[in-house]
Design a protein around this motif. Structure first.
Motif, short mmCIF file in Angstrom:
data_model
loop_
_atom_site.label_atom_id
_atom_site.label_comp_id
_atom_site.label_asym_id
_atom_site.label_seq_id
_atom_site.Cartn_x
_atom_site.Cartn_y
_atom_site.Cartn_z
N LEU A 254 0.86 -1.18 0.00
CA LEU A 254 0.00 0.00 0.00
C LEU A 254 0.89 1.23 0.00
O LEU A 254 1.66 1.44 0.94
CB LEU A 254 -0.87 0.00 1.26
N SER A 255 0.83 1.99 -1.08
CA SER A 255 1.66 3.20 -1.12
C SER A 255 0.77 4.43 -1.09
O SER A 255 -0.23 4.52 -1.80
CB SER A 255 2.54 3.21 -2.37
N CYS A 256 1.14 5.36 -0.21
CA CYS A 256 0.31 6.55 0.00
C CYS A 256 0.70 7.60 -1.04
O CYS A 256 1.87 7.89 -1.24
CB CYS A 256 0.52 7.08 1.40
N LYS A 257 -0.31 8.18 -1.67
CA LYS A 257 -0.02 9.22 -2.65
C LYS A 257 0.17 10.58 -1.98
O LYS A 257 0.69 11.51 -2.60
CB LYS A 257 -1.18 9.31 -3.65
N ALA A 258 -0.28 10.69 -0.75
CA ALA A 258 -0.16 11.99 -0.06
C ALA A 258 1.20 12.15 0.59
O ALA A 258 1.85 13.18 0.44
CB ALA A 258 -1.26 12.11 0.98
N CYS A 259 1.65 11.12 1.32
CA CYS A 259 2.91 11.26 2.04
C CYS A 259 4.01 10.37 1.49
O CYS A 259 5.16 10.51 1.89
CB CYS A 259 2.72 10.99 3.54
N GLY A 260 3.67 9.45 0.61
CA GLY A 260 4.68 8.64 -0.05
C GLY A 260 5.16 7.43 0.73
O GLY A 260 6.09 6.75 0.30
N SER A 261 4.54 7.15 1.85
CA SER A 261 4.97 5.99 2.63
C SER A 261 4.40 4.70 2.04
O SER A 261 3.38 4.71 1.37
CB SER A 261 4.51 6.14 4.08
N THR A 262 5.10 3.63 2.30
CA THR A 262 4.67 2.33 1.78
C THR A 262 4.62 1.34 2.92
O THR A 262 5.49 1.34 3.80
CB THR A 262 5.67 1.83 0.73
N ARG A 263 3.60 0.51 2.92
CA ARG A 263 3.55 -0.56 3.90
C ARG A 263 2.97 -1.79 3.25
O ARG A 263 2.20 -1.69 2.27
CB ARG A 263 2.74 -0.16 5.13
N SER A 264 3.32 -2.93 3.77
CA SER A 264 2.79 -4.16 3.19
C SER A 264 1.49 -4.51 3.89
O SER A 264 1.29 -4.24 5.08
CB SER A 264 3.80 -5.29 3.38
N VAL A 265 0.57 -5.06 3.13
CA VAL A 265 -0.70 -5.49 3.71
C VAL A 265 -0.81 -6.99 3.53
O VAL A 265 -0.30 -7.56 2.57
CB VAL A 265 -1.90 -4.77 3.06
N SER A 266 -1.49 -7.60 4.50
CA SER A 266 -1.64 -9.05 4.43
C SER A 266 -2.62 -9.41 3.32
O SER A 266 -3.55 -8.64 3.02
CB SER A 266 -2.13 -9.59 5.76
N SER A 267 -2.39 -10.54 2.74
CA SER A 267 -3.32 -10.99 1.70
C SER A 267 -4.62 -11.47 2.35
O SER A 267 -4.65 -11.80 3.54
CB SER A 267 -2.68 -12.10 0.88
N ILE A 268 -5.67 -11.48 1.57
CA ILE A 268 -6.97 -11.86 2.11
C ILE A 268 -7.04 -13.38 2.24
O ILE A 268 -6.79 -14.11 1.29
CB ILE A 268 -8.09 -11.34 1.17
N LYS A 269 -7.34 -13.80 3.46
CA LYS A 269 -7.45 -15.24 3.69
C LYS A 269 -8.87 -15.56 4.14
O LYS A 269 -9.44 -14.87 4.98
CB LYS A 269 -6.46 -15.66 4.77
N THR A 270 -9.38 -16.59 3.57
CA THR A 270 -10.74 -16.96 3.93
C THR A 270 -10.79 -17.63 5.30
O THR A 270 -11.75 -17.45 6.04
CB THR A 270 -11.33 -17.91 2.88
N GLY A 271 -9.76 -18.39 5.63
CA GLY A 271 -9.74 -19.06 6.91
C GLY A 271 -10.63 -20.28 6.93
O GLY A 271 -11.01 -20.81 5.88
N PHE A 272 -10.98 -20.66 8.13
CA PHE A 272 -11.75 -21.89 8.26
C PHE A 272 -13.20 -21.66 7.85
O PHE A 272 -13.83 -20.69 8.26
CB PHE A 272 -11.70 -22.36 9.72
N GLN A 273 -13.68 -22.56 7.05
CA GLN A 273 -15.09 -22.50 6.65
C GLN A 273 -15.77 -23.78 7.16
O GLN A 273 -15.39 -24.88 6.78
CB GLN A 273 -15.21 -22.43 5.12
N ALA A 274 -16.75 -23.56 8.01
CA ALA A 274 -17.45 -24.71 8.56
C ALA A 274 -18.38 -25.32 7.52
O ALA A 274 -18.87 -24.62 6.62
CB ALA A 274 -18.25 -24.30 9.79
N GLN A 275 -18.57 -26.57 7.68
CA GLN A 275 -19.49 -27.28 6.77
C GLN A 275 -20.92 -26.92 7.14
O GLN A 275 -21.35 -27.13 8.27
CB GLN A 275 -19.24 -28.79 6.89
N ILE A 276 -21.61 -26.33 6.18
CA ILE A 276 -22.99 -25.91 6.45
C ILE A 276 -23.90 -26.64 5.47
O ILE A 276 -23.57 -26.81 4.30
CB ILE A 276 -23.13 -24.38 6.31
#
Lengths: 283, 109
Positions: A254-276
């Motif tokens: 994630l790079s900021c256009k206002a201040c120019g800082s960059t940080r990494s973001v975690s990828s989206i994980k679905t995690g545990f899905q219960a059987q429904i």
């Protein structure tokens, strides 16, 4: 003017001693002062006074007889600066204009304005007016610095949720919200699926069809979490950011256009899905 | 020169041993919608030193709901509870088990 404003006693002395030299030294002062004033027209009062002080110092050094008394005078002025200035400037401006008329016609038009402005400032020198003036100018010139975050760019429309039958929800303005947040709609939809623990699809009008019942209020809280995690800059809290995927290490940044800082973001994980629902047949 | 020597004595980039940045120690509490108004709460990533069976027994009694433990190939053992117990579970984990609140992530609407 500046000279007079700061050192009335000094000026008097000079006049009595050598009026000719004094006028000569004073006449170049207004032109430079006006130039400085132009530069700092949009800025605070403080700066102006400091610049004037500089000019004042220059004049002081130019004058021939620097004595101990002069020093003490200038020191005394440091504390009494404001009062003396107020009382004196009204007189000074007239004095000045007369001098300017002597100097040239062109200068009068510009410097006359400056003098008028100066008068206005002096008369309404209260902190409130100065502050409002400063913010007005700042808003006109660069509204981002004035803390104006309610611009149309970062206003996120409220999520529109309609029920589709009894088991599905249509999230009508995903596309719009994604464009406002400057994110790929796919990414936002992926996050929504992971967070709500459902699945869905996009229909012909680019609306999102989610399985399950969801209220707009609930969607709002999820969106808020998305914005906090994937949109706002943690350093400057700006929402003017960009999400980039680095192909080298397969991480999202994630790079900021206002201040120019960059940080990494975690990828989206679905995690545990219960059987429904119906269970899978045992093999 | 002395200042530079000072700097060498401490390496700011050395591994401090803090495993804070590790994403694995997060506890995820999720919610899933079932048929009708019914929901299911899943608690994933409870540290191994806790006995899940005992925790489940207490949770079931406290929240007056049913639940069970599901074994997942990748995510280990997961607690499932009937109904929306997300806030209650996180409260239980922080007060009874003294788990740090920043390690607990509540998902869902």
């Amino acid at each position: 003017m500046s000279d007079l404003g700061f050192d009335p006693t000094l000026k008097k002395k000079k006049k009595s001693k050598k009026p000719a030299e004094d006028s000569a030294s004073a006449s170049p002062a207004p032109s430079t002062d006006a130039g400085v004033e132009d530069m700092f027209a949009g800025l605070k009062k403080k700066k102006k006074s400091s610049s004037k002080k500089l000019a004042d110092d220059l004049l002081d050094s130019a004058s021939k007889s620097p004595s101990v008394e002069d020093l003490s005078d200038s020191l005394g002025d440091l504390t009494l600066k404001k009062k003396k200035k107020k009382s004196k400037t009204t007189v000074d401006t007239t004095d000045f204009e007369a001098q300017l008329e002597e100097a040239g016609v062109e200068d009068i038009s510009t410097n006359g304005e400056e003098a008028e402005e100066e008068k206005e400032i002096v008369s309404g020198l209260s902190y409130q007016t100065l502050l409002s003036r400063f913010f007005d100018l700042l808003k006109v010139n660069n509204p981002e610095l004035a803390g104006d975050r309610s611009g149309p760019k970062f206003r996120i429309p409220p999520p529109l949720c309609q029920r589709d039958g009894s088991k599905k929800t249509i999230f009508a303005n995903v596309q719009e919200i994604a464009t406002v947040l400057q994110r790929n709609p796919e990414h936002l939809i992926q996050f929504l699926f992971a967070e709500l623990g459902t699945s869905g699809s996009i229909d012909g009008e680019k609306r999102l069809v989610l399985k399950g019942k969801f209220q707009p209020k609930q969607m709002e809280s999820v969106l808020r979490r998305y914005i906090l995690e994937y949109v706002t800059c943690k350093t400057c809290k700006s929402m003017n950011t960009e999400l980039k995927r680095e192909s080298a290490n397969r991480l999202h940044f994630l790079s900021c256009k206002a201040c120019g800082s960059t940080r990494s973001v975690s990828s989206i994980k679905t995690g545990f899905q219960a059987q429904i629902g119906r269970r899978r047949r045992t093999e | 020169m002395s200042t530079i020597q000072n700097l060498t004595s401490f390496d700011p980039f050395a591994d401090t041993g803090d495993s804070e940045a590790q994403p694995t120690n997060y506890i995820h509490i999720r919610i899933q919608q079932r048929n009708g108004r019914k929901t299911l709460t899943t608690v994933q990533g409870v540290p191994n030193e806790y006995d899940l069976k005992k925790i489940l027994k207490v949770l079931k009694k406290d929240f007056a709901c049913n639940g069970n433990i599901v074994k997942d190939d990748e995510l280990g053992e997961v607690i499932q509870l009937q109904g929306d117990q997300r806030v209650k579970v996180s409260e239980f984990l922080t007060t009874q088990l003294q788990l740090p609140k920043k390690n607990i992530k509540i998902h869902g609407f």
